[in-house]
Design a protein around this motif. Structure first.
Motif, PDB file in Angstrom:
ATOM      1  N   GLY A   1      20.419 -74.582 -39.914  1.00  0.00           N
ATOM      2  CA  GLY A   1      21.597 -73.874 -40.410  1.00  0.00           C
ATOM      3  C   GLY A   1      21.257 -72.477 -40.901  1.00  0.00           C
ATOM      4  O   GLY A   1      21.992 -71.517 -40.652  1.00  0.00           O
ATOM      5  N   LYS A   2      20.135 -72.346 -41.595  1.00  0.00           N
ATOM      6  CA  LYS A   2      19.704 -71.039 -42.074  1.00  0.00           C
ATOM      7  C   LYS A   2      19.389 -70.104 -40.913  1.00  0.00           C
ATOM      8  O   LYS A   2      19.744 -68.928 -40.933  1.00  0.00           O
ATOM      9  CB  LYS A   2      18.465 -71.170 -42.960  1.00  0.00           C
TER      10      LYS A   2
ATOM     11  N   LEU B   1      24.345 -63.170 -38.691  1.00  0.00           N
ATOM     12  CA  LEU B   1      24.326 -61.978 -39.524  1.00  0.00           C
ATOM     13  C   LEU B   1      23.661 -60.816 -38.797  1.00  0.00           C
ATOM     14  O   LEU B   1      24.148 -59.685 -38.827  1.00  0.00           O
ATOM     15  CB  LEU B   1      23.596 -62.269 -40.839  1.00  0.00           C
ATOM     16  N   LYS B   2      22.569 -61.114 -38.102  1.00  0.00           N
ATOM     17  CA  LYS B   2      21.857 -60.090 -37.345  1.00  0.00           C
ATOM     18  C   LYS B   2      22.757 -59.507 -36.251  1.00  0.00           C
ATOM     19  O   LYS B   2      22.797 -58.286 -36.044  1.00  0.00           O
ATOM     20  CB  LYS B   2      20.601 -60.707 -36.731  1.00  0.00           C
ATOM     21  N   ALA B   3      23.483 -60.373 -35.554  1.00  0.00           N
ATOM     22  CA  ALA B   3      24.390 -59.921 -34.500  1.00  0.00           C
ATOM     23  C   ALA B   3      25.517 -59.073 -35.083  1.00  0.00           C
ATOM     24  O   ALA B   3      25.904 -58.049 -34.508  1.00  0.00           O
ATOM     25  CB  ALA B   3      24.965 -61.121 -33.756  1.00  0.00           C
ATOM     26  N   LEU B   4      26.031 -59.489 -36.227  1.00  0.00           N
ATOM     27  CA  LEU B   4      27.105 -58.744 -36.872  1.00  0.00           C
ATOM     28  C   LEU B   4      26.630 -57.363 -37.305  1.00  0.00           C
ATOM     29  O   LEU B   4      27.324 -56.365 -37.101  1.00  0.00           O
ATOM     30  CB  LEU B   4      27.632 -59.525 -38.077  1.00  0.00           C
ATOM     31  N   VAL B   5      25.438 -57.280 -37.867  1.00  0.00           N
ATOM     32  CA  VAL B   5      24.879 -55.998 -38.302  1.00  0.00           C
ATOM     33  C   VAL B   5      24.668 -55.092 -37.091  1.00  0.00           C
ATOM     34  O   VAL B   5      24.999 -53.904 -37.131  1.00  0.00           O
ATOM     35  CB  VAL B   5      23.562 -56.211 -39.083  1.00  0.00           C
TER      36      VAL B   5
END
Length: 56
Positions: free
Chosen positions: A29-30, A37-41
């Motif tokens: 899950g982590k 998060l990496k893709a969003l950034v």
């Protein structure tokens, strides 16, 4: 000297197995949330860079 009752190693083994499964699930899950998060950034950086290069 008398020995005590035999230890119940079957339950202990099952408990260890369940705990390791739980730990692996949490780790997965982590990792997934970190990837999201990496893709969003990356997406936001790309959007910001495209906005900076296009003057209005």
């Amino acid at each position: 000297m008398a020995k005590g009752p035999e230890k119940n190693t079957k339950n202990k083994a099952l408990h260890t197995k369940l705990l390791s499964r739980k730990k692996a699930k949490l780790q997965e899950g982590k990792k997934e949330s970190a990837l999201r998060l990496k893709a969003l950034v990356a997406k936001m950086n790309q959007k910001r860079n495209s906005n900076e290069s296009d003057p209005k």
